[in-house]
Design a protein around this motif. Structure first.
Motif, short mmCIF file in Angstrom:
data_model
loop_
_atom_site.label_atom_id
_atom_site.label_comp_id
_atom_site.label_asym_id
_atom_site.label_seq_id
_atom_site.Cartn_x
_atom_site.Cartn_y
_atom_site.Cartn_z
N LEU A 182 -1.35 -10.14 1.93
CA LEU A 182 -0.22 -10.34 1.04
C LEU A 182 -0.21 -9.28 -0.06
O LEU A 182 -1.26 -8.82 -0.48
N HIS A 183 0.98 -8.92 -0.54
CA HIS A 183 1.13 -7.97 -1.64
C HIS A 183 1.96 -8.65 -2.72
O HIS A 183 3.18 -8.84 -2.55
N PHE A 184 1.32 -9.00 -3.85
CA PHE A 184 1.97 -9.76 -4.91
C PHE A 184 1.81 -9.08 -6.26
O PHE A 184 0.76 -8.49 -6.55
N PRO A 192 2.86 -13.02 10.56
CA PRO A 192 3.64 -12.94 9.32
C PRO A 192 3.06 -11.90 8.36
O PRO A 192 1.84 -11.78 8.23
N VAL A 193 3.96 -11.17 7.70
CA VAL A 193 3.57 -10.19 6.69
C VAL A 193 4.45 -10.41 5.47
O VAL A 193 5.67 -10.37 5.56
N TYR A 194 3.82 -10.66 4.31
CA TYR A 194 4.55 -10.85 3.06
C TYR A 194 4.22 -9.68 2.13
O TYR A 194 3.07 -9.48 1.75
N ARG A 195 5.25 -8.90 1.76
CA ARG A 195 5.03 -7.72 0.92
C ARG A 195 6.09 -7.63 -0.16
O ARG A 195 7.19 -8.16 -0.02
N ASP A 196 5.75 -6.90 -1.24
CA ASP A 196 6.68 -6.63 -2.32
C ASP A 196 7.28 -7.92 -2.86
O ASP A 196 8.49 -8.12 -2.89
#
Length: 446
Positions: A382-384, A354-358
């Motif tokens: 993660l990018h938050f 899993p990749v969570y970005r933007d």
């Protein structure tokens, strides 16, 4: 002010224009993030009254016949009282209108839903039942009205000594899967409208949308006990152009779960002015392998959900989750108000990381609990963006493999490793946003 990216706004506005054109609604200006409430149908193909005595008969045949014979663009109206039915299949362009004081109750006999001899039993697949109401390859139509659809999940299954919910709980203790019907299933449909209806006591998920292009849920109430296992509220799966607005949801699982499996991505989902109570929160996942993007959540209360804002996946079902915006969210009574985790199942194995970005959180206010931002590893972090995010000093961060950017509104408490704030973080005035769940009256038995 809530800002929609142009692409999302144009697509959902266009979707709404097509969807509600048969309901005499007009769109607001293209630069507004708000939408007009759909109007009631003006053409009724038939009005049905219930049997004088509730136990006198099964309404399945006459309901299905009325649906089949209703012309496209018209509505079948159920008048006040109780209707009792087995599974029903909707027709393109036909709306089921359940009037105030009317209830459509699902037959608790597993045999009427059976697909493969397994409905009402446990196995290792859990796909042995047809849904109570099925939309398949339909364009237009939906379910509206101030009445109730009751799945009777807490009633004893006919011929058995346990209910659908007890079967689901036993499946959990035995490590197997329950074969129970979903309340509403929409497969490969488009331009579907749910308006004002109360959906309650589903044996399984309340509404699933799979490969759906355009759906509106407006003023919907979903009401099921907190201990009713696997009773998700609304689950868009590999679907696009979905609006959920002004709705009230309390369930035994995810209040809303946005998913994307092997069938393709889920994109352009907008949630506006909703209230969630008990349940597992505003979720994305756990299936994200198809990719999830362009999700907007604004003006949401999460009152007593176990998790609050949540993205969950793992390396057995992971994919890219991107361009997610949360704004103006109030939380209280949550164990994990923020729960963004790439290791949902710690025992999972696979290569779908899993990749969570933007992902951005703006004007978020809550109380205590654990604030989880856990990426997979340094390569898949993660990018938050956190801007105006406020929790009490008793809240605790759990942060791993995450890259954070703090906006001008700040964050409190300050995440570990971040510089101390130069200004105070202002909590939102959530007192005016809390709302009791609006219970729908149950019609009396004649």
């Amino acid at each position: 002010m809530f800002i929609l990216h142009c692409n999302l706004k144009v697509i959902i506005s266009g979707m709404l224009a097509v969807l509600v054109s048969g309901f005499s609604a007009t769109l607001l200006a293209q630069d507004s993030p708000d939408f007009p409430e759909p109007a009631l149908p003006t053409h009724i193909c038939a009005r049905l009254v219930p049997h004088q005595v509730y136990s006198s008969g099964d309404d399945t045949q006459r309901l299905q016949s009325a649906i089949d014979n209703c012309p496209r663009g018209e509505a079948l109206q159920l008048l006040a009282g109780r209707f009792f039915s087995g599974p029903l299949t909707m027709k393109s362009g036909v709306t089921l209108w359940i009037s105030h004081g009317a209830m459509l109750a699902a037959n608790p006999d597993p045999r009427v839903y059976d697909k493969n001899g397994r409905c009402g039993t446990l196995d290792h697949k859990g796909n042995g039942c047809r849904p109570f109401i099925l939309f398949r390859n339909t364009d237009g139509g939906g379910i509206i009205g101030e009445g109730i659809i009751d799945g009777q999940g807490g009633e004893l299954m006919k011929g058995e000594n346990e209910s659908w919910w007890q079967l689901a709980r036993r499946a959990q203790t035995e490590g197997r899967a329950q074969n129970v019907p979903r309340l509403v299933e929409i497969d490969d449909g488009s331009h579907i409208l749910f308006h004002g209806i109360t959906l309650r006591n589903s044996p399984g998920f309340h509404v699933t949308l799979k490969n759906v292009q355009g759906a509106i849920f407006w003023g919907v109430r979903i009401d099921t006990p907190a201990n009713a296992r696997n009773t998700d509220g609304i689950d868009p799966i590999s679907s696009q152009n979905i609006l959920i607005a002004h709705s009230f949801i309390r369930t035994g699982d995810d209040n809303v779960a946005i998913k994307a499996g092997a069938g393709g991505p889920t994109r352009h989902v907008l949630l506006v002015d909703n209230h969630f109570y008990w349940g597992h929160g505003m979720s994305i996942g756990s299936e994200t392998v198809g990719g999830i993007s362009d999700i907007r959540v604004r003006d949401l209360t999460l009152d007593g959900t176990t998790s609050g804002l949540r993205i969950k996946s793992d390396n057995s079902r992971g994919g890219l989750v991107s361009d997610i915006r949360y704004e103006n969210v109030c939380l209280r009574g949550n164990r994990r108000p923020l729960d963004f985790d790439t290791r949902y199942d710690v025992h999972a194995s696979g290569s779908n990381i899993p990749v969570y970005r933007d992902i951005s959180l703006s004007h978020i206010s809550g109380e205590t609990g654990q604030l989880v931002l856990r990426g997979y590893d340094a390569v898949h972090s993660l990018h938050f963006v956190l801007d105006g995010v406020y929790f009490s000093n008793a809240a605790r961060w759990l942060i791993e493999s995450a890259q954070l950017r703090i906006g001008p509104g700040g964050v409190s408490p300050v995440p570990p490793g971040e510089a101390p704030l130069q200004q105070s973080v202002v909590a939102a005035d959530c007192a005016k946003n809390w709302s009791p769940f609006p219970v729908t009256d149950m019609p009396s038995v004649k």
